[in-house]
Design an enzyme around this catalytic site. Structure first.
Site, PDB file in Angstrom:
ATOM      1  N   ASN A   7       0.855  -1.192   0.000  1.00  0.00           N
ATOM      2  CA  ASN A   7       0.000   0.000   0.000  1.00  0.00           C
ATOM      3  C   ASN A   7       0.895   1.248   0.000  1.00  0.00           C
ATOM      4  O   ASN A   7       1.733   1.421   0.891  1.00  0.00           O
ATOM      5  CB  ASN A   7      -0.879  -0.050   1.265  1.00  0.00           C
ATOM      6  N   ASP A   9      -0.171   4.437   0.111  1.00  0.00           N
ATOM      7  CA  ASP A   9      -0.866   5.633   0.622  1.00  0.00           C
ATOM      8  C   ASP A   9       0.063   6.572   1.388  1.00  0.00           C
ATOM      9  O   ASP A   9      -0.062   7.801   1.300  1.00  0.00           O
ATOM     10  CB  ASP A   9      -1.985   5.248   1.607  1.00  0.00           C
ATOM     11  N   HIS A  10       0.967   5.989   2.191  1.00  0.00           N
ATOM     12  CA  HIS A  10       1.739   6.853   3.087  1.00  0.00           C
ATOM     13  C   HIS A  10       2.864   7.606   2.395  1.00  0.00           C
ATOM     14  O   HIS A  10       3.410   8.558   2.959  1.00  0.00           O
ATOM     15  CB  HIS A  10       2.208   6.067   4.311  1.00  0.00           C
ATOM     16  N   HIS A  43      -5.668   3.619  -1.456  1.00  0.00           N
ATOM     17  CA  HIS A  43      -7.008   3.878  -0.913  1.00  0.00           C
ATOM     18  C   HIS A  43      -7.378   5.311  -1.267  1.00  0.00           C
ATOM     19  O   HIS A  43      -6.776   6.256  -0.767  1.00  0.00           O
ATOM     20  CB  HIS A  43      -6.967   3.687   0.611  1.00  0.00           C
ATOM     21  N   ARG A  45      -9.643   7.997  -0.568  1.00  0.00           N
ATOM     22  CA  ARG A  45     -10.634   8.345   0.459  1.00  0.00           C
ATOM     23  C   ARG A  45     -11.478   9.511   0.003  1.00  0.00           C
ATOM     24  O   ARG A  45     -11.033  10.348  -0.786  1.00  0.00           O
ATOM     25  CB  ARG A  45      -9.934   8.706   1.771  1.00  0.00           C
ATOM     26  N   ARG A  49      -7.292  12.592   1.645  1.00  0.00           N
ATOM     27  CA  ARG A  49      -6.230  13.015   2.569  1.00  0.00           C
ATOM     28  C   ARG A  49      -4.840  12.568   2.115  1.00  0.00           C
ATOM     29  O   ARG A  49      -3.850  13.128   2.513  1.00  0.00           O
ATOM     30  CB  ARG A  49      -6.506  12.521   3.986  1.00  0.00           C
ATOM     31  N   GLU A  70      -8.637   0.407  -2.863  1.00  0.00           N
ATOM     32  CA  GLU A  70      -9.501   0.371  -1.672  1.00  0.00           C
ATOM     33  C   GLU A  70     -10.422   1.571  -1.739  1.00  0.00           C
ATOM     34  O   GLU A  70      -9.977   2.689  -2.015  1.00  0.00           O
ATOM     35  CB  GLU A  70      -8.672   0.492  -0.393  1.00  0.00           C
ATOM     36  N   THR A 100      -7.129   5.985  10.588  1.00  0.00           N
ATOM     37  CA  THR A 100      -6.997   4.986   9.527  1.00  0.00           C
ATOM     38  C   THR A 100      -8.249   4.109   9.595  1.00  0.00           C
ATOM     39  O   THR A 100      -9.074   4.283  10.486  1.00  0.00           O
ATOM     40  CB  THR A 100      -5.702   4.159   9.707  1.00  0.00           C
ATOM     41  N   THR A 101      -8.394   3.182   8.645  1.00  0.00           N
ATOM     42  CA  THR A 101      -9.591   2.331   8.643  1.00  0.00           C
ATOM     43  C   THR A 101      -9.665   1.559   9.960  1.00  0.00           C
ATOM     44  O   THR A 101      -8.776   0.767  10.258  1.00  0.00           O
ATOM     45  CB  THR A 101      -9.531   1.356   7.449  1.00  0.00           C
ATOM     46  N   GLU A 151     -10.812  -9.663   2.778  1.00  0.00           N
ATOM     47  CA  GLU A 151      -9.563  -9.317   3.452  1.00  0.00           C
ATOM     48  C   GLU A 151      -9.880  -9.258   4.934  1.00  0.00           C
ATOM     49  O   GLU A 151     -10.727  -8.472   5.377  1.00  0.00           O
ATOM     50  CB  GLU A 151      -9.022  -7.969   2.971  1.00  0.00           C
ATOM     51  N   HIS A 191      -3.767  -4.910   7.754  1.00  0.00           N
ATOM     52  CA  HIS A 191      -3.926  -3.794   8.699  1.00  0.00           C
ATOM     53  C   HIS A 191      -3.068  -4.005   9.939  1.00  0.00           C
ATOM     54  O   HIS A 191      -3.327  -4.912  10.723  1.00  0.00           O
ATOM     55  CB  HIS A 191      -5.385  -3.544   9.119  1.00  0.00           C
ATOM     56  N   GLY A 192      -2.064  -3.176  10.043  1.00  0.00           N
ATOM     57  CA  GLY A 192      -1.193  -3.209  11.221  1.00  0.00           C
ATOM     58  C   GLY A 192      -0.090  -4.243  11.168  1.00  0.00           C
ATOM     59  O   GLY A 192       0.662  -4.397  12.138  1.00  0.00           O
ATOM     60  N   GLY A 213       1.147  -1.656   4.357  1.00  0.00           N
ATOM     61  CA  GLY A 213       1.583  -0.317   3.979  1.00  0.00           C
ATOM     62  C   GLY A 213       2.489   0.336   4.993  1.00  0.00           C
ATOM     63  O   GLY A 213       3.697   0.477   4.794  1.00  0.00           O
ATOM     64  N   HIS A 214       1.915   0.710   6.131  1.00  0.00           N
ATOM     65  CA  HIS A 214       2.599   1.612   7.062  1.00  0.00           C
ATOM     66  C   HIS A 214       3.969   1.104   7.509  1.00  0.00           C
ATOM     67  O   HIS A 214       4.937   1.878   7.540  1.00  0.00           O
ATOM     68  CB  HIS A 214       1.691   1.860   8.276  1.00  0.00           C
TER      69      HIS A 214
END
Ligand code: PXP
Length: 239
Positions: A7, A9-10, A43, A45, A49, A70, A100-101, A151, A191-192, A213-214
């Site tokens: 991902n 996004d960041h 993603h 949004r 953002r 996403e 975040t989600t 997912e 996620h995470g 991602g993160h």
């Protein structure tokens, strides 16, 4: 063997912190692909953002692996998806105020709306994935409304503070993934997830694709994106 979708996004979050034109998530996607990933996730949004409409358009042009978009199941996003034609759409819940989600989609309350979105996307040739908590009831509904894959939200496991909590939340993921497999739908997870907590999946052979991602983008700030991606890729391929 599990696959890794990164991902980006960041990278866009960093760019939007200054509202300028770098760093570019499209270039990041290219580096991720050169490092061997199996897919690129972004993603879009409602509040834009991080990822912008321009990013999704360009990602569609340059991504050669799999573009996974996403998005919330809104009319605006469905129109964008149909014009961009990503390989996969992952339907996620979205709240403007969240960092975040925060949780999976609750299909017990939003079944009709999500079912319509699944139909629209599938009829246009886009594969659909639904982001849900590791809850068999939710998975059963996701299956009924015709999703190609789910997912599983791994946030509760990743944020667990004690070993007891980690054991419990991971067991829920294993149980949910087995149930999804039994229903013959694809089972992804995300996620995470980071370089440490993902190792718990070793030997389970349950997850088709990890969406991360993160942790990768964070490590990239210290070691570079290519190395950060390769390090995660090697872990994922060894699970
Ligand atoms: N999967 C979904 C559906 C997400 O919303 C996110 C966060 O954007 C991720 C995976 C990736 O989570 P993380 O950035 O914590 O790796």
């Amino acid at each position: 063997m599990s696959e890794l979708a990164v991902n980006v996004d960041h990278i866009a979050t960093l760019r939007e912190a200054r509202k300028i034109n770098y760093p570019d998530p499209v270039i990041a996607a290219g580096i991720c692909e050169l490092a061997g990933v199996d897919g690129i996730v972004c993603h879009l949004r409602e509040d834009r953002r991080h990822i912008q409409d321009r990013d999704v358009k360009l990602l569609r042009e340059v991504v050669q692996t799999r573009l996974i978009l996403e998005m919330a199941a809104t009319e605006e996003m469905l129109n964008i998806a149909l014009s961009i034609m990503p390989d996969v759409v992952t339907l996620v819940p979205e709240k403007r105020v969240e960092v975040t989600t925060e949780g999976g989609l609750d299909l017990t309350t939003s079944k009709g709306n999500i079912a319509k979105a699944v139909d629209t996307l599938k009829n246009s040739g886009i594969k659909v994935c639904i982001f849900i908590d590791p809850d068999p009831e939710q998975i059963q509904i996701a299956h009924k409304i015709g999703t190609d894959s789910i997912e599983i939200h791994t946030g509760a496991y990743c944020e667990a503070k004690t070993e007891v909590e980690k054991d419990k939340t991971f067991a829920e993921i294993v149980n949910a993934a087995n149930f999804g497999k039994k229903l013959s739908i694809g089972v992804n997870a995300g996620h995470g997830l980071c370089y440490n907590n993902i190792k718990r999946f070793k030997g389970h052979d349950l997850i088709q694709e990890f969406s991360i991602g993160h942790s990768i983008i964070s490590r990239a700030a210290f070691v570079g994106l290519e190395r950060a991606v390769k390090e995660m890729y090697e872990i994922v391929k060894d699970l």
